[in-house]
Design a protein around this motif. Sequence first.
Motif, mmCIF file in Angstrom:
data_model
loop_
_atom_site.group_PDB
_atom_site.id
_atom_site.type_symbol
_atom_site.label_atom_id
_atom_site.label_comp_id
_atom_site.label_asym_id
_atom_site.label_seq_id
_atom_site.Cartn_x
_atom_site.Cartn_y
_atom_site.Cartn_z
ATOM 1 N N ALA A 1 0.827 -1.212 0.000
ATOM 2 C CA ALA A 1 0.000 0.000 0.000
ATOM 3 C C ALA A 1 0.857 1.258 0.000
ATOM 4 C CB ALA A 1 -0.922 0.001 1.223
ATOM 5 N N SER A 2 0.488 2.205 -0.826
ATOM 6 C CA SER A 2 1.192 3.485 -0.870
ATOM 7 C C SER A 2 1.069 4.217 0.462
ATOM 8 C CB SER A 2 0.633 4.362 -1.996
ATOM 9 O OG SER A 2 0.892 3.784 -3.256
ATOM 10 N N GLY A 3 2.162 4.845 0.880
ATOM 11 C CA GLY A 3 2.184 5.587 2.132
ATOM 12 C C GLY A 3 2.445 4.729 3.355
ATOM 13 N N GLN A 4 2.468 3.415 3.189
ATOM 14 C CA GLN A 4 2.669 2.490 4.309
ATOM 15 C C GLN A 4 4.156 2.171 4.452
ATOM 16 O OE1 GLN A 4 0.287 0.709 6.407
ATOM 17 N NE2 GLN A 4 2.156 0.086 7.450
ATOM 18 N N THR A 5 4.621 2.100 5.705
ATOM 19 C CA THR A 5 5.991 1.662 5.981
ATOM 20 C C THR A 5 6.006 0.152 6.171
ATOM 21 O OG1 THR A 5 6.641 3.761 6.982
ATOM 22 C CG2 THR A 5 7.949 1.829 7.570
ATOM 23 N N TYR A 6 6.952 -0.502 5.507
ATOM 24 C CA TYR A 6 7.110 -1.952 5.622
ATOM 25 C C TYR A 6 8.536 -2.280 6.038
ATOM 26 C CZ TYR A 6 2.698 -2.406 3.047
ATOM 27 O OH TYR A 6 1.387 -2.321 2.651
ATOM 28 N N TYR A 7 8.681 -3.495 6.560
ATOM 29 C CA TYR A 7 9.984 -3.966 7.028
ATOM 30 C C TYR A 7 10.356 -5.196 6.203
ATOM 31 C CZ TYR A 7 8.830 -0.729 10.686
ATOM 32 O OH TYR A 7 8.473 0.420 11.363
#
Length: 228
Positions: A197-203
Amino acid sequence: MRFTKIIFSFLTVAVCASCSKIDNYVAPDGGIHGVLTDNLTGENFQTEQPNGFTVKLFEKGGKGNSPIAFQGKPDGTFKNAFIFKNDYKLLVTEGAFFPLDTVNVSVDANSESNFKVTPFLAIVNPSVKAEVGKVVVKYQLKREIAADKIIERKVLVSRVPTVNNSVFDFKSQADLTAVTDAVILASDYSDTVSGLASGQTYYVRVAARTNNALKKYNYSKVFAVKIP
Protein backbone atom coordinates in the motif's frame (compact mmCIF):
# COMPACT_ATOMS: atom_id res chain seq x y z
CA MET A 1 -17.96 -31.69 62.36
CA ARG A 2 -16.20 -30.25 65.42
CA PHE A 3 -13.17 -32.49 64.78
CA THR A 4 -13.02 -31.24 61.17
CA LYS A 5 -13.05 -27.62 62.33
CA ILE A 6 -10.20 -28.31 64.77
CA ILE A 7 -8.07 -29.93 62.02
CA PHE A 8 -8.80 -27.02 59.69
CA SER A 9 -7.72 -24.53 62.37
CA PHE A 10 -4.41 -26.34 62.91
CA LEU A 11 -3.74 -26.38 59.16
CA THR A 12 -4.49 -22.65 58.88
CA VAL A 13 -2.07 -21.84 61.71
CA ALA A 14 0.63 -24.02 60.12
CA VAL A 15 0.26 -22.34 56.73
CA CYS A 16 0.36 -18.85 58.25
CA ALA A 17 3.44 -19.76 60.26
CA SER A 18 5.27 -21.01 57.18
CA CYS A 19 4.38 -17.84 55.28
CA SER A 20 5.85 -15.66 58.01
CA LYS A 21 9.36 -17.05 57.55
CA ILE A 22 11.81 -14.62 55.95
CA ASP A 23 13.18 -15.59 52.55
CA ASN A 24 16.92 -15.20 53.07
CA TYR A 25 18.16 -16.69 49.78
CA VAL A 26 20.92 -14.64 48.14
CA ALA A 27 19.81 -13.05 44.85
CA PRO A 28 21.91 -13.52 41.69
CA ASP A 29 24.60 -10.84 41.58
CA GLY A 30 26.23 -11.38 38.18
CA GLY A 31 25.53 -10.77 34.52
CA ILE A 32 26.93 -11.51 31.09
CA HIS A 33 26.44 -9.98 27.66
CA GLY A 34 28.02 -10.18 24.24
CA VAL A 35 27.56 -10.22 20.48
CA LEU A 36 27.99 -12.71 17.66
CA THR A 37 29.82 -11.29 14.64
CA ASP A 38 29.30 -12.79 11.19
CA ASN A 39 32.71 -13.92 9.95
CA LEU A 40 31.73 -13.28 6.30
CA THR A 41 30.13 -9.84 6.54
CA GLY A 42 31.98 -8.45 9.57
CA GLU A 43 28.62 -7.30 10.96
CA ASN A 44 26.35 -8.57 13.72
CA PHE A 45 25.05 -12.06 13.03
CA GLN A 46 21.43 -11.72 11.92
CA THR A 47 18.88 -14.22 13.20
CA GLU A 48 15.36 -14.42 14.60
CA GLN A 49 13.69 -14.57 17.99
CA PRO A 50 12.84 -16.87 19.61
CA ASN A 51 15.08 -19.80 18.75
CA GLY A 52 17.65 -17.88 16.74
CA PHE A 53 20.47 -19.22 18.88
CA THR A 54 20.95 -20.42 22.45
CA VAL A 55 23.55 -19.48 25.06
CA LYS A 56 24.31 -22.17 27.65
CA LEU A 57 26.25 -21.61 30.87
CA PHE A 58 27.56 -24.60 32.83
CA GLU A 59 28.42 -23.46 36.35
CA LYS A 60 31.63 -24.67 37.97
CA GLY A 61 30.63 -27.07 40.73
CA GLY A 62 27.02 -27.09 39.60
CA LYS A 63 25.00 -30.16 40.53
CA GLY A 64 24.25 -32.42 37.60
CA ASN A 65 25.93 -29.92 35.27
CA SER A 66 22.51 -28.72 34.11
CA PRO A 67 23.08 -25.47 32.16
CA ILE A 68 21.55 -22.04 32.45
CA ALA A 69 20.12 -21.57 28.95
CA PHE A 70 18.72 -18.41 27.34
CA GLN A 71 17.97 -17.11 23.86
CA GLY A 72 19.94 -14.62 21.83
CA LYS A 73 18.42 -11.58 20.10
CA PRO A 74 17.72 -11.06 16.37
CA ASP A 75 20.67 -8.65 16.04
CA GLY A 76 23.12 -11.27 17.32
CA THR A 77 23.46 -9.86 20.83
CA PHE A 78 22.73 -11.71 24.06
CA LYS A 79 22.35 -10.73 27.70
CA ASN A 80 21.53 -12.31 31.04
CA ALA A 81 21.67 -10.03 34.09
CA PHE A 82 20.34 -12.57 36.57
CA ILE A 83 23.02 -15.19 37.22
CA PHE A 84 25.43 -15.80 40.07
CA LYS A 85 29.05 -14.67 39.95
CA ASN A 86 31.19 -17.73 39.33
CA ASP A 87 33.27 -19.54 36.75
CA TYR A 88 31.32 -21.13 33.89
CA LYS A 89 31.78 -23.01 30.68
CA LEU A 90 29.92 -21.07 27.98
CA LEU A 91 28.53 -22.56 24.77
CA VAL A 92 26.79 -20.65 21.98
CA THR A 93 24.78 -23.16 19.97
CA GLU A 94 21.60 -24.03 18.00
CA GLY A 95 21.98 -21.27 15.42
CA ALA A 96 22.42 -21.12 11.65
CA PHE A 97 26.19 -21.27 11.98
CA PHE A 98 28.88 -23.91 12.27
CA PRO A 99 29.59 -25.24 15.78
CA LEU A 100 31.65 -23.20 18.23
CA ASP A 101 33.94 -24.51 20.92
CA THR A 102 33.00 -24.19 24.58
CA VAL A 103 34.92 -21.41 26.33
CA ASN A 104 35.68 -20.74 29.99
CA VAL A 105 34.32 -17.48 31.40
CA SER A 106 34.43 -15.83 34.79
CA VAL A 107 31.15 -14.01 35.38
CA ASP A 108 31.23 -10.86 37.50
CA ALA A 109 28.71 -8.03 37.76
CA ASN A 110 28.77 -7.27 34.02
CA SER A 111 30.99 -9.65 32.04
CA GLU A 112 31.38 -9.49 28.27
CA SER A 113 32.01 -12.41 25.90
CA ASN A 114 31.99 -11.91 22.13
CA PHE A 115 32.17 -14.53 19.38
CA LYS A 116 32.84 -14.79 15.67
CA VAL A 117 30.59 -17.26 13.90
CA THR A 118 30.76 -18.75 10.42
CA PRO A 119 27.20 -18.82 9.06
CA PHE A 120 25.81 -21.58 6.87
CA LEU A 121 25.03 -18.77 4.42
CA ALA A 122 25.53 -15.03 4.34
CA ILE A 123 23.29 -12.57 2.51
CA VAL A 124 25.69 -10.02 1.03
CA ASN A 125 25.20 -6.63 -0.62
CA PRO A 126 21.47 -6.46 0.11
CA SER A 127 19.59 -3.42 -1.15
CA VAL A 128 15.91 -2.55 -1.06
CA LYS A 129 14.21 -0.10 -3.42
CA ALA A 130 10.64 1.05 -2.79
CA GLU A 131 8.49 1.64 -5.86
CA VAL A 132 4.77 2.22 -6.31
CA GLY A 133 3.02 -0.83 -4.84
CA LYS A 134 6.16 -2.92 -4.45
CA VAL A 135 9.74 -3.36 -3.27
CA VAL A 136 12.63 -4.62 -5.37
CA VAL A 137 15.32 -6.42 -3.40
CA LYS A 138 18.80 -7.24 -4.73
CA TYR A 139 21.40 -9.45 -3.05
CA GLN A 140 23.84 -12.34 -3.37
CA LEU A 141 24.42 -15.45 -1.29
CA LYS A 142 27.85 -16.37 -0.02
CA ARG A 143 29.43 -19.03 2.15
CA GLU A 144 32.88 -19.98 3.40
CA ILE A 145 32.37 -23.69 4.07
CA ALA A 146 30.64 -26.04 1.64
CA ALA A 147 28.28 -28.23 3.64
CA ASP A 148 24.52 -28.85 3.30
CA LYS A 149 22.80 -28.10 0.00
CA ILE A 150 21.35 -24.61 -0.43
CA ILE A 151 17.62 -25.18 -0.85
CA GLU A 152 15.65 -21.93 -0.49
CA ARG A 153 15.70 -18.15 -0.65
CA LYS A 154 13.00 -15.67 0.32
CA VAL A 155 12.22 -11.99 0.58
CA LEU A 156 9.93 -11.36 3.56
CA VAL A 157 7.88 -8.20 4.10
CA SER A 158 6.08 -7.30 7.33
CA ARG A 159 3.88 -4.46 8.53
CA VAL A 160 5.63 -4.58 11.92
CA PRO A 161 9.35 -4.30 12.74
CA THR A 162 9.58 -8.02 13.54
CA VAL A 163 10.08 -9.92 10.31
CA ASN A 164 11.31 -13.49 9.89
CA ASN A 165 10.20 -16.82 8.44
CA SER A 166 7.35 -17.01 10.97
CA VAL A 167 6.32 -13.34 11.02
CA PHE A 168 5.57 -11.70 7.66
CA ASP A 169 2.67 -10.36 5.60
CA PHE A 170 4.07 -10.73 2.06
CA LYS A 171 6.84 -12.79 0.54
CA SER A 172 8.66 -13.85 -2.58
CA GLN A 173 10.04 -17.38 -2.44
CA ALA A 174 12.20 -19.60 -4.65
CA ASP A 175 13.01 -23.30 -4.36
CA LEU A 176 16.70 -23.90 -5.09
CA THR A 177 16.88 -27.65 -4.66
CA ALA A 178 17.29 -28.24 -8.42
CA VAL A 179 19.97 -25.56 -8.82
CA THR A 180 23.60 -26.37 -8.13
CA ASP A 181 25.25 -24.54 -5.25
CA ALA A 182 27.94 -23.26 -7.62
CA VAL A 183 25.31 -21.52 -9.75
CA ILE A 184 23.50 -20.15 -6.70
CA LEU A 185 26.67 -18.64 -5.24
CA ALA A 186 27.59 -17.06 -8.58
CA SER A 187 24.16 -15.46 -9.10
CA ASP A 188 22.92 -11.92 -8.55
CA TYR A 189 19.33 -12.01 -7.32
CA SER A 190 16.60 -9.45 -7.83
CA ASP A 191 13.23 -10.28 -6.26
CA THR A 192 10.04 -8.23 -6.30
CA VAL A 193 7.26 -8.27 -3.69
CA SER A 194 4.06 -6.59 -4.89
CA GLY A 195 0.68 -5.66 -3.43
CA LEU A 196 2.03 -3.08 -0.97
CA ALA A 197 0.00 0.00 0.00
CA SER A 198 1.19 3.48 -0.87
CA GLY A 199 2.18 5.59 2.13
CA GLN A 200 2.67 2.49 4.31
CA THR A 201 5.99 1.66 5.98
CA TYR A 202 7.11 -1.95 5.62
CA TYR A 203 9.98 -3.97 7.03
CA VAL A 204 11.92 -6.08 4.56
CA ARG A 205 14.37 -8.94 5.05
CA VAL A 206 16.09 -11.59 2.95
CA ALA A 207 16.20 -15.17 4.24
CA ALA A 208 18.00 -18.22 2.86
CA ARG A 209 18.36 -21.78 4.08
CA THR A 210 20.57 -24.78 3.62
CA ASN A 211 19.31 -28.28 4.27
CA ASN A 212 20.67 -28.13 7.84
CA ALA A 213 19.38 -30.44 10.56
CA LEU A 214 17.97 -27.56 12.63
CA LYS A 215 16.12 -26.08 9.61
CA LYS A 216 17.45 -22.66 10.57
CA TYR A 217 17.48 -19.68 8.19
CA ASN A 218 20.20 -17.15 7.66
CA TYR A 219 19.01 -13.55 7.35
CA SER A 220 19.95 -10.10 6.16
CA LYS A 221 19.40 -7.12 8.41
CA VAL A 222 15.93 -5.56 8.44
CA PHE A 223 15.21 -2.63 6.07
CA ALA A 224 12.44 -0.14 6.80
CA VAL A 225 10.94 1.36 3.63
CA LYS A 226 7.97 3.61 2.86
CA ILE A 227 6.03 2.86 -0.31
CA PRO A 228 5.50 5.95 -2.54
